[in-house]
Design an enzyme around this catalytic site. Structure first.
Site, PDB file in Angstrom:
ATOM      1  N   ASP A  53      33.632  62.441  16.960  1.00  0.00           N
ATOM      2  CA  ASP A  53      33.961  63.728  16.340  1.00  0.00           C
ATOM      3  C   ASP A  53      34.274  63.547  14.850  1.00  0.00           C
ATOM      4  O   ASP A  53      34.544  64.519  14.144  1.00  0.00           O
ATOM      5  CB  ASP A  53      35.089  64.464  17.090  1.00  0.00           C
ATOM      6  CG  ASP A  53      36.367  63.669  17.172  1.00  0.00           C
ATOM      7  OD1 ASP A  53      36.408  62.526  16.681  1.00  0.00           O
ATOM      8  OD2 ASP A  53      37.354  64.191  17.746  1.00  0.00           O
ATOM      9  N   SER A  54      34.154  62.301  14.365  1.00  0.00           N
ATOM     10  CA  SER A  54      34.196  62.059  12.916  1.00  0.00           C
ATOM     11  C   SER A  54      33.060  62.826  12.237  1.00  0.00           C
ATOM     12  O   SER A  54      33.064  62.983  11.018  1.00  0.00           O
ATOM     13  CB  SER A  54      34.074  60.562  12.612  1.00  0.00           C
ATOM     14  OG  SER A  54      32.962  59.990  13.278  1.00  0.00           O
ATOM     15  N   ASP A  92      32.520  61.799  22.104  1.00  0.00           N
ATOM     16  CA  ASP A  92      33.927  62.223  22.022  1.00  0.00           C
ATOM     17  C   ASP A  92      34.157  63.583  22.663  1.00  0.00           C
ATOM     18  O   ASP A  92      33.414  64.539  22.383  1.00  0.00           O
ATOM     19  CB  ASP A  92      34.341  62.336  20.549  1.00  0.00           C
ATOM     20  CG  ASP A  92      34.949  61.059  20.018  1.00  0.00           C
ATOM     21  OD1 ASP A  92      35.445  60.242  20.817  1.00  0.00           O
ATOM     22  OD2 ASP A  92      34.931  60.879  18.782  1.00  0.00           O
ATOM     23  N   LYS A 121      34.782  59.701  25.552  1.00  0.00           N
ATOM     24  CA  LYS A 121      35.981  59.122  24.941  1.00  0.00           C
ATOM     25  C   LYS A 121      37.003  60.226  24.720  1.00  0.00           C
ATOM     26  O   LYS A 121      36.647  61.322  24.291  1.00  0.00           O
ATOM     27  CB  LYS A 121      35.630  58.444  23.618  1.00  0.00           C
ATOM     28  CG  LYS A 121      36.845  57.868  22.877  1.00  0.00           C
ATOM     29  CD  LYS A 121      36.453  56.850  21.836  1.00  0.00           C
ATOM     30  CE  LYS A 121      36.029  57.407  20.510  1.00  0.00           C
ATOM     31  NZ  LYS A 121      37.027  58.255  19.820  1.00  0.00           N
ATOM     32  N   GLU A 123      41.272  60.889  23.354  1.00  0.00           N
ATOM     33  CA  GLU A 123      42.351  60.293  22.574  1.00  0.00           C
ATOM     34  C   GLU A 123      43.708  60.464  23.245  1.00  0.00           C
ATOM     35  O   GLU A 123      43.977  61.494  23.871  1.00  0.00           O
ATOM     36  CB  GLU A 123      42.412  60.940  21.177  1.00  0.00           C
ATOM     37  CG  GLU A 123      41.172  60.678  20.349  1.00  0.00           C
ATOM     38  CD  GLU A 123      41.281  61.222  18.926  1.00  0.00           C
ATOM     39  OE1 GLU A 123      42.372  61.698  18.522  1.00  0.00           O
ATOM     40  OE2 GLU A 123      40.265  61.160  18.216  1.00  0.00           O
ATOM     41  N   GLU A 190      42.528  51.897  17.197  1.00  0.00           N
ATOM     42  CA  GLU A 190      42.263  52.179  15.784  1.00  0.00           C
ATOM     43  C   GLU A 190      43.499  51.933  14.926  1.00  0.00           C
ATOM     44  O   GLU A 190      44.593  52.410  15.243  1.00  0.00           O
ATOM     45  CB  GLU A 190      41.793  53.650  15.645  1.00  0.00           C
ATOM     46  CG  GLU A 190      41.460  54.015  14.207  1.00  0.00           C
ATOM     47  CD  GLU A 190      40.681  55.317  14.062  1.00  0.00           C
ATOM     48  OE1 GLU A 190      40.296  55.917  15.097  1.00  0.00           O
ATOM     49  OE2 GLU A 190      40.463  55.737  12.915  1.00  0.00           O
TER      50      GLU A 190
HETATM   51  O1  KIV Z   1      35.024  59.817  15.833  1.00  0.00           O
HETATM   52  C1  KIV Z   1      34.861  58.623  15.547  1.00  0.00           C
HETATM   53  O2  KIV Z   1      33.964  58.231  14.793  1.00  0.00           O
HETATM   54  C2  KIV Z   1      35.783  57.675  16.136  1.00  0.00           C
HETATM   55  C3  KIV Z   1      35.802  56.288  15.558  1.00  0.00           C
HETATM   56  C4  KIV Z   1      36.591  56.295  14.310  1.00  0.00           C
HETATM   57  C5  KIV Z   1      36.298  55.282  16.534  1.00  0.00           C
HETATM   58  O3  KIV Z   1      36.514  58.001  17.026  1.00  0.00           O
END
Ligand code: KIV
Length: 274
Positions: A53-54, A92, A121, A123, A190
């Site tokens: 989600d970056s 994510d 994934k 968090e 992280e």
């Molecule tokens: O969203 C993302 O790119 C991430 C990485 C920073 C691990 O979660």
């Protein structure tokens, strides 16, 4: 436009990733958000693609990952799945798509997996244990994410190193053990001292710990593709190495990243760790 040669690798799967981990082979992961970059990083030999989600910051220009929606993650996962042939795709769950209930989390996972994700994934630690257990029991491969959890950036007071004091490190270790017990096959750690990440990996040998800014003592490494190509706006965080600095194509840079993670030269504890 030049045609890309088909990849000759076999498609990655969880069993193979576990074997690599058991044999001490480092696991490589990079972000990709579209078909072109997915194809490129896959061709260059990356084991796992993270549809992170970056993309909220990298693609959409937001200041954090918080505004990213599930529909947007589904769209980008579809794009990546079309470009990829062999890499293991981790997507994510975005902010707000799993916090309400485990049923909400399941519905969001179904949407991402039907779009092409192999693993999801999420968090956080503690409250996520029950959710992870619920999902893994239903056949969804889960990757945890502890330490700096960007969806909580406002609660954490910014992008700060986590687990620096004893209490923080103890909580991280506890949450990691709970995730492992709940069935998380993988967990991203992280931005934390390398000693803490190494301890988490040692204490949970069956869980593949993937580090970012967490030193070299983990099963593998992940970076944001745009960071390691040095095309992200602003100063690179200390834990990132600019793999484009030596020149050549984007694919060359990705190949250098894969080689450096595999041979243990990235991350260099003196340059890229805390
Ligand atoms: O969203 C993302 O790119 C991430 C990485 C920073 C691990 O979660």
């Amino acid at each position: 436009m030049t045609a890309v040669a088909p990849v000759s690798r076999k498609p990655m799967n969880l069993h193979r990733l576990r074997e690599m981990h058991a044999q001490g082979e480092k696991i490589t992961m990079l972000t990709a958000y579209d078909a072109t970059f997915a194809r490129l990083v896959d061709e260059a030999g990356v084991d796992c693609i993270l549809v992170g989600d970056s993309l909220g910051m990298i693609v959409q220009g937001h200041g954090s990952t918080v505004p990213v929606s599930l529909d947007e993650m589904v769209y980008h996962t579809r794009c990546v799945a079309r470009g990829n042939q062999t890499a293991w795709i981790v997507s994510d769950l975005p902010f707000g798509s799993y916090q309400e209930s485990r049923e909400q989390a399941l519905r969001s996972c179904v949407a991402l997996m039907q779009a092409g994700a192999h693993m999801i994934k999420l968090e956080g630690g503690g409250w996520t244990t029950e959710v992870v257990h619920f999902l893994t029991e239903r056949g969804i491969p889960v990757c945890g994410h502890l330490g700096l959890t960007p969806q909580s950036v406002h609660a954490l007071g910014g992008y700060r190193i986590q687990g620096r004091d004893e209490a923080g490190a103890t909580t991280l270790r506890k949450h990691a053990a709970e995730l492992a017990q709940a069935g998380a096959a993988m967990t991203v750690l992280e931005l934390m001292p390398s000693a803490v990440a190494r301890q988490v990996q040692d204490e949970n040998p069956g869980m593949m710990v993937i580090g970012i800014g967490a030193g070299g003592g983990t099963a593998g490494q992940v970076l944001v593709l745009h960071d390691m190509l040095n095309i992200t706006r602003g100063k690179l965080p200390r834990f990132v190495r600019n793999f484009a600095a030596e020149g050549g194509s984007v694919e060359d840079a990705v190949r250098r990243y894969v080689a450096a993670v595999k041979d243990g030269s990235f991350p260099d504890e003196t340059l890229h760790a805390y």
